[in-house]
Design a protein around this motif. Structure first.
Motif, mmCIF file in Angstrom:
data_model
loop_
_atom_site.group_PDB
_atom_site.id
_atom_site.type_symbol
_atom_site.label_atom_id
_atom_site.label_comp_id
_atom_site.label_asym_id
_atom_site.label_seq_id
_atom_site.Cartn_x
_atom_site.Cartn_y
_atom_site.Cartn_z
ATOM 1 N N LEU A 57 0.867 -1.257 -0.111
ATOM 2 C CA LEU A 57 0.027 -0.053 0.365
ATOM 3 C C LEU A 57 0.861 1.244 -0.114
ATOM 4 O O LEU A 57 0.421 2.257 -0.541
ATOM 5 C CB LEU A 57 -0.831 0.030 1.196
ATOM 6 N N SER A 58 1.905 1.251 0.641
ATOM 7 C CA SER A 58 2.779 2.498 0.627
ATOM 8 C C SER A 58 3.506 2.933 -0.656
ATOM 9 O O SER A 58 3.765 3.942 -0.857
ATOM 10 C CB SER A 58 4.026 2.066 1.685
ATOM 11 N N TYR A 59 3.756 1.945 -1.581
ATOM 12 C CA TYR A 59 4.591 2.239 -2.718
ATOM 13 C C TYR A 59 3.511 3.096 -3.458
ATOM 14 O O TYR A 59 4.030 4.078 -4.087
ATOM 15 C CB TYR A 59 4.973 0.761 -3.509
ATOM 16 N N PRO A 60 2.253 2.673 -3.918
ATOM 17 C CA PRO A 60 1.348 3.615 -4.643
ATOM 18 C C PRO A 60 1.269 4.865 -4.138
ATOM 19 O O PRO A 60 1.175 5.889 -4.622
ATOM 20 C CB PRO A 60 0.229 2.735 -5.060
ATOM 21 N N LEU A 61 0.880 4.917 -2.909
ATOM 22 C CA LEU A 61 0.594 5.972 -2.059
ATOM 23 C C LEU A 61 1.770 6.938 -2.148
ATOM 24 O O LEU A 61 1.700 8.116 -2.245
ATOM 25 C CB LEU A 61 0.351 5.504 -0.606
ATOM 26 N N GLY A 62 2.852 6.521 -2.100
ATOM 27 C CA GLY A 62 4.065 7.428 -2.176
ATOM 28 C C GLY A 62 4.274 7.929 -3.406
ATOM 29 O O GLY A 62 4.720 9.055 -3.657
ATOM 30 N N LYS A 63 4.009 7.285 -4.380
ATOM 31 C CA LYS A 63 4.080 7.743 -5.781
ATOM 32 C C LYS A 63 3.206 8.948 -6.129
ATOM 33 O O LYS A 63 3.476 9.746 -6.538
ATOM 34 C CB LYS A 63 3.891 6.528 -6.750
ATOM 35 N N ILE A 64 1.892 8.542 -5.449
ATOM 36 C CA ILE A 64 0.633 9.632 -5.625
ATOM 37 C C ILE A 64 1.390 10.811 -4.924
ATOM 38 O O ILE A 64 1.210 12.152 -5.517
ATOM 39 C CB ILE A 64 -0.497 9.129 -5.290
ATOM 40 N N VAL A 65 1.850 10.866 -3.675
ATOM 41 C CA VAL A 65 2.034 11.956 -2.965
ATOM 42 C C VAL A 65 3.446 12.362 -3.599
ATOM 43 O O VAL A 65 3.441 13.672 -3.643
ATOM 44 C CB VAL A 65 2.349 11.274 -1.354
ATOM 45 N N GLY A 66 4.404 11.455 -4.070
ATOM 46 C CA GLY A 66 5.375 12.231 -4.601
ATOM 47 C C GLY A 66 5.122 13.044 -5.899
ATOM 48 O O GLY A 66 5.587 14.243 -6.050
ATOM 49 N N ARG A 67 4.247 12.733 -6.722
ATOM 50 C CA ARG A 67 3.642 13.398 -7.888
ATOM 51 C C ARG A 67 3.043 15.080 -7.486
ATOM 52 O O ARG A 67 3.458 15.782 -7.914
ATOM 53 C CB ARG A 67 2.728 12.515 -8.744
ATOM 54 N N PHE A 68 2.101 14.480 -6.467
ATOM 55 C CA PHE A 68 1.396 15.845 -6.069
ATOM 56 C C PHE A 68 2.472 16.742 -5.443
ATOM 57 O O PHE A 68 2.270 18.254 -5.803
ATOM 58 C CB PHE A 68 0.465 15.331 -4.905
ATOM 59 N N LEU A 69 3.125 16.451 -4.658
ATOM 60 C CA LEU A 69 4.566 17.216 -4.070
ATOM 61 C C LEU A 69 5.253 17.996 -5.119
ATOM 62 O O LEU A 69 5.662 19.173 -5.227
ATOM 63 C CB LEU A 69 5.191 16.864 -2.959
ATOM 64 N N HIS A 70 5.654 17.021 -6.200
ATOM 65 C CA HIS A 70 6.441 17.651 -7.138
ATOM 66 C C HIS A 70 5.739 18.613 -8.067
ATOM 67 O O HIS A 70 6.109 19.863 -8.622
ATOM 68 C CB HIS A 70 6.810 16.396 -8.006
ATOM 69 N N ASP A 71 4.290 18.310 -8.305
ATOM 70 C CA ASP A 71 3.471 19.532 -9.201
ATOM 71 C C ASP A 71 3.386 20.614 -8.406
ATOM 72 O O ASP A 71 3.341 21.576 -8.856
ATOM 73 C CB ASP A 71 2.254 18.827 -9.451
ATOM 74 N N VAL A 72 3.211 20.437 -7.014
ATOM 75 C CA VAL A 72 3.137 21.659 -5.999
ATOM 76 C C VAL A 72 4.346 22.535 -6.158
ATOM 77 O O VAL A 72 4.281 23.867 -6.125
ATOM 78 C CB VAL A 72 2.620 21.236 -4.948
ATOM 79 N N MET A 73 5.393 21.807 -6.044
ATOM 80 C CA MET A 73 6.719 22.566 -5.868
ATOM 81 C C MET A 73 7.134 23.096 -7.109
ATOM 82 O O MET A 73 7.950 24.319 -7.255
ATOM 83 C CB MET A 73 7.939 21.751 -5.327
ATOM 84 N N SER A 74 6.668 22.824 -8.337
ATOM 85 C CA SER A 74 7.121 23.142 -9.558
ATOM 86 C C SER A 74 6.393 24.262 -10.204
ATOM 87 O O SER A 74 6.754 24.912 -11.241
ATOM 88 C CB SER A 74 7.224 21.944 -10.636
ATOM 89 N N VAL A 75 5.235 24.370 -9.276
ATOM 90 C CA VAL A 75 4.544 25.665 -9.891
ATOM 91 C C VAL A 75 5.195 26.841 -9.294
ATOM 92 O O VAL A 75 5.233 27.079 -8.341
ATOM 93 C CB VAL A 75 3.121 25.452 -9.519
#
Length: 142
Positions: free
Chosen positions: A122-140
């Motif tokens: 469960l942690s792996y997909p959740l980590g990918k989702i959170v990572g993408r979200f943080l990447h998108d938020v930080m790159s704006v």
């Protein structure tokens, strides 16, 4: 109780306690050891008369019987392969029993492994989702 009938007395094992009940001179004595917390306790005629918390290999409880006799009850384990209980009055062993804990430990290890496996899956997909979200938020840029 005579020495002839002290070996292989019944015990009860649950997920959290190993219980060794026996009778001495008409008094019901129950020795219990926790499988999780290191706590052990001795009951005399439905009343807790001794309680200890320790992670040592053995715990000795000395209790006074109603007739003034002193009984020492030892709860110990042999490197987690089995738990045993012994009771002595005046240096003579009046009770002895052991509970093999291998099945219980295998179930516990299996259960913990299963929890770890599920958490990892469960942690792996959740980590990918959170990572993408943080990447998108930080790159704006603002």
């Amino acid at each position: 109780m005579t020495k002839e009938n002290t070996e292989d007395q019944p015990f009860h094992m649950s997920l959290s306690w190993v219980t060794f009940p026996f009778v001495y001179k008409g008094h019901q004595i129950i020795a219990q050891a926790s499988t999780w917390s290191g706590q052990s306790r001795i009951w005399l005629d439905d009343e807790v008369v001794s309680m200890q918390r320790s992670f040592s290999l053995s715990d000795d409880h000395t209790i006074s019987l109603p007739d003034g006799e002193q009984m020492t009850v030892r709860l110990a384990h042999n490197w987690h392969l089995f738990l045993f209980a012994e009771a002595y009055v005046d240096g003579e062993r009046i009770y002895s029993s052991k509970a093999a804990s291998q099945k219980s430990q295998l179930k516990t290890v299996g259960f913990l492994f299963l929890i770890g496996l599920v958490a990892g899956v469960l942690s792996y997909p959740l980590g990918k989702i959170v990572g993408r979200f943080l990447h998108d938020v930080m790159s704006v840029s603002f």
